[in-house]
Design a protein around this motif. Structure first.
Motif, PDB file in Angstrom:
ATOM      1  N   PRO A  71       0.120  -3.499  75.619  1.00 35.31           N
ATOM      2  CA  PRO A  71      -0.623  -4.765  75.768  1.00 35.31           C
ATOM      3  C   PRO A  71      -0.339  -5.749  74.644  1.00 35.31           C
ATOM      4  O   PRO A  71      -0.211  -6.953  74.881  1.00 35.31           O
ATOM      5  CB  PRO A  71      -2.089  -4.306  75.761  1.00 35.31           C
ATOM      6  N   LEU A  72      -0.213  -5.245  73.410  1.00 33.15           N
ATOM      7  CA  LEU A  72       0.067  -6.130  72.277  1.00 33.15           C
ATOM      8  C   LEU A  72       1.454  -6.766  72.414  1.00 33.15           C
ATOM      9  O   LEU A  72       1.612  -7.979  72.222  1.00 33.15           O
ATOM     10  CB  LEU A  72      -0.021  -5.339  70.976  1.00 33.15           C
ATOM     11  N   LEU A  73       2.453  -5.954  72.753  1.00 37.08           N
ATOM     12  CA  LEU A  73       3.811  -6.473  72.891  1.00 37.08           C
ATOM     13  C   LEU A  73       3.924  -7.414  74.087  1.00 37.08           C
ATOM     14  O   LEU A  73       4.643  -8.415  74.028  1.00 37.08           O
ATOM     15  CB  LEU A  73       4.795  -5.316  73.043  1.00 37.08           C
ATOM     16  N   LEU A  74       3.210  -7.088  75.160  1.00 33.60           N
ATOM     17  CA  LEU A  74       3.233  -7.965  76.336  1.00 33.60           C
ATOM     18  C   LEU A  74       2.615  -9.315  76.011  1.00 33.60           C
ATOM     19  O   LEU A  74       3.140 -10.369  76.404  1.00 33.60           O
ATOM     20  CB  LEU A  74       2.484  -7.298  77.491  1.00 33.60           C
ATOM     21  N   GLY A  75       1.508  -9.305  75.275  1.00 31.75           N
ATOM     22  CA  GLY A  75       0.892 -10.562  74.873  1.00 31.75           C
ATOM     23  C   GLY A  75       1.800 -11.378  73.960  1.00 31.75           C
ATOM     24  O   GLY A  75       1.900 -12.599  74.095  1.00 31.75           O
ATOM     25  N   LEU A  76       2.474 -10.689  73.037  1.00 28.88           N
ATOM     26  CA  LEU A  76       3.403 -11.379  72.141  1.00 28.88           C
ATOM     27  C   LEU A  76       4.583 -11.947  72.915  1.00 28.88           C
ATOM     28  O   LEU A  76       5.051 -13.061  72.632  1.00 28.88           O
ATOM     29  CB  LEU A  76       3.896 -10.399  71.070  1.00 28.88           C
ATOM     30  N   PHE A  77       5.067 -11.203  73.900  1.00 33.16           N
ATOM     31  CA  PHE A  77       6.179 -11.657  74.740  1.00 33.16           C
ATOM     32  C   PHE A  77       5.802 -12.924  75.499  1.00 33.16           C
ATOM     33  O   PHE A  77       6.561 -13.905  75.520  1.00 33.16           O
ATOM     34  CB  PHE A  77       6.567 -10.534  75.708  1.00 33.16           C
ATOM     35  N   VAL A  78       4.635 -12.918  76.116  1.00 32.35           N
ATOM     36  CA  VAL A  78       4.194 -14.084  76.889  1.00 32.35           C
ATOM     37  C   VAL A  78       3.959 -15.285  75.976  1.00 32.35           C
ATOM     38  O   VAL A  78       4.372 -16.414  76.279  1.00 32.35           O
ATOM     39  CB  VAL A  78       2.912 -13.742  77.679  1.00 32.35           C
ATOM     40  N   PHE A  79       3.292 -15.055  74.843  1.00 32.62           N
ATOM     41  CA  PHE A  79       2.997 -16.160  73.921  1.00 32.62           C
ATOM     42  C   PHE A  79       4.277 -16.791  73.381  1.00 32.62           C
ATOM     43  O   PHE A  79       4.429 -18.014  73.386  1.00 32.62           O
ATOM     44  CB  PHE A  79       2.136 -15.650  72.767  1.00 32.62           C
ATOM     45  N   CYS A  80       5.209 -15.952  72.899  1.00 33.27           N
ATOM     46  CA  CYS A  80       6.447 -16.478  72.314  1.00 33.27           C
ATOM     47  C   CYS A  80       7.311 -17.161  73.375  1.00 33.27           C
ATOM     48  O   CYS A  80       7.958 -18.178  73.102  1.00 33.27           O
ATOM     49  CB  CYS A  80       7.233 -15.356  71.641  1.00 33.27           C
ATOM     50  N   GLY A  81       7.333 -16.598  74.592  1.00 28.16           N
ATOM     51  CA  GLY A  81       8.096 -17.231  75.661  1.00 28.16           C
ATOM     52  C   GLY A  81       7.545 -18.604  76.008  1.00 28.16           C
ATOM     53  O   GLY A  81       8.298 -19.572  76.165  1.00 28.16           O
ATOM     54  N   ALA A  82       6.220 -18.694  76.108  1.00 28.40           N
ATOM     55  CA  ALA A  82       5.594 -19.982  76.415  1.00 28.40           C
ATOM     56  C   ALA A  82       5.800 -20.977  75.275  1.00 28.40           C
ATOM     57  O   ALA A  82       6.079 -22.158  75.505  1.00 28.40           O
ATOM     58  CB  ALA A  82       4.103 -19.779  76.687  1.00 28.40           C
TER      59      ALA A  82
END
Length: 211
Positions: free
Chosen positions: A180-191
């Motif tokens: 969940p932490l990595l997924l959130g970081l992935f979405v945030f950085c991509g956006a």
């Protein structure tokens, strides 16, 4: 007899309680750890380039000055094509003028003064919203890619425990709490990368039209 059979069924049901998950094998853990360390090291090395450039494109570092292109020419072909301009650079702080400064792929016109920043290494960077936004998008893009790669070992193979009456979901994944932490970081950085890129392009286009 019926009581004995019922007792046997109760004992069998008790034995169906999921055992403690043994977790991933040592080999998979070692490979996943090495992979994660490699991804972090590569991301740290790559992010240095746009981060260092951002210091100058944002106007927070370097020696400001005025550059006047004496002539520009194109070198290379295809995707490797570059526009190189050369001319004098006059620093605003009164330091010595560089009569043969040159910059690559800058938005400058021959004979028209433009603001540049001299880097600590002696090169030249054109500050502005467009270039700063591109550098910022590069930083977030690298972090986005690293987050995605780090999710691979976190969601990788697991040692599945198959027992009668024990659901497969009772088998936890290795490092599953990081997903969940990595997924959130992935979405945030991509956006953030997309917003930085399109925001810089939009502001750059507006500046080119009205200024």
């Amino acid at each position: 007899m019926e009581q004995q059979a019922a007792g046997a069924e109760e004992n069998a049901g008790a034995r169906r309680v999921p055992a403690k998950d043994p977790g991933p094998s040592r080999l998979l853990t070692a490979v996943g750890t090495l992979f994660a360390v490699g991804v972090l090291a590569l991301a740290g090395w790559l992010v240095r380039f746009p981060a260092d450039e951002l210091r100058y494109t944002s106007g927070t570092s370097g020696t400001p000055g005025t550059f006047t292109a004496a002539h520009c020419h194109t070198v290379g072909a295809g995707k490797g094509r570059q526009r190189v301009c050369q001319g004098p650079f006059v620093p605003h702080d009164g330091s010595p003028t560089d009569p043969a400064a040159h910059i690559t792929d800058a938005r400058v016109d021959v004979g028209k003064p433009a603001e540049l920043r001299r880097t600590d290494g002696g090169g030249y960077v054109q500050p502005g919203v467009l270039n700063a936004g591109m550098d910022l998008a590069g930083i977030f893009g690298i972090l986005c890619g690293a987050s995605f790669l780090l999710m691979l070992p976190a969601a990788g193979p697991r040692r599945v425990k198959v027992e009668k009456g024990v659901p497969l979901r009772a088998n936890p994944q290795p490092w599953g709490t990081l997903i969940p932490l990595l997924l959130g970081l992935f979405v945030f950085c991509g956006a953030a990368a997309m917003l930085s890129l399109f925001g810089a392009l939009a502001l750059g286009a507006i500046g080119a039209i009205f200024f």
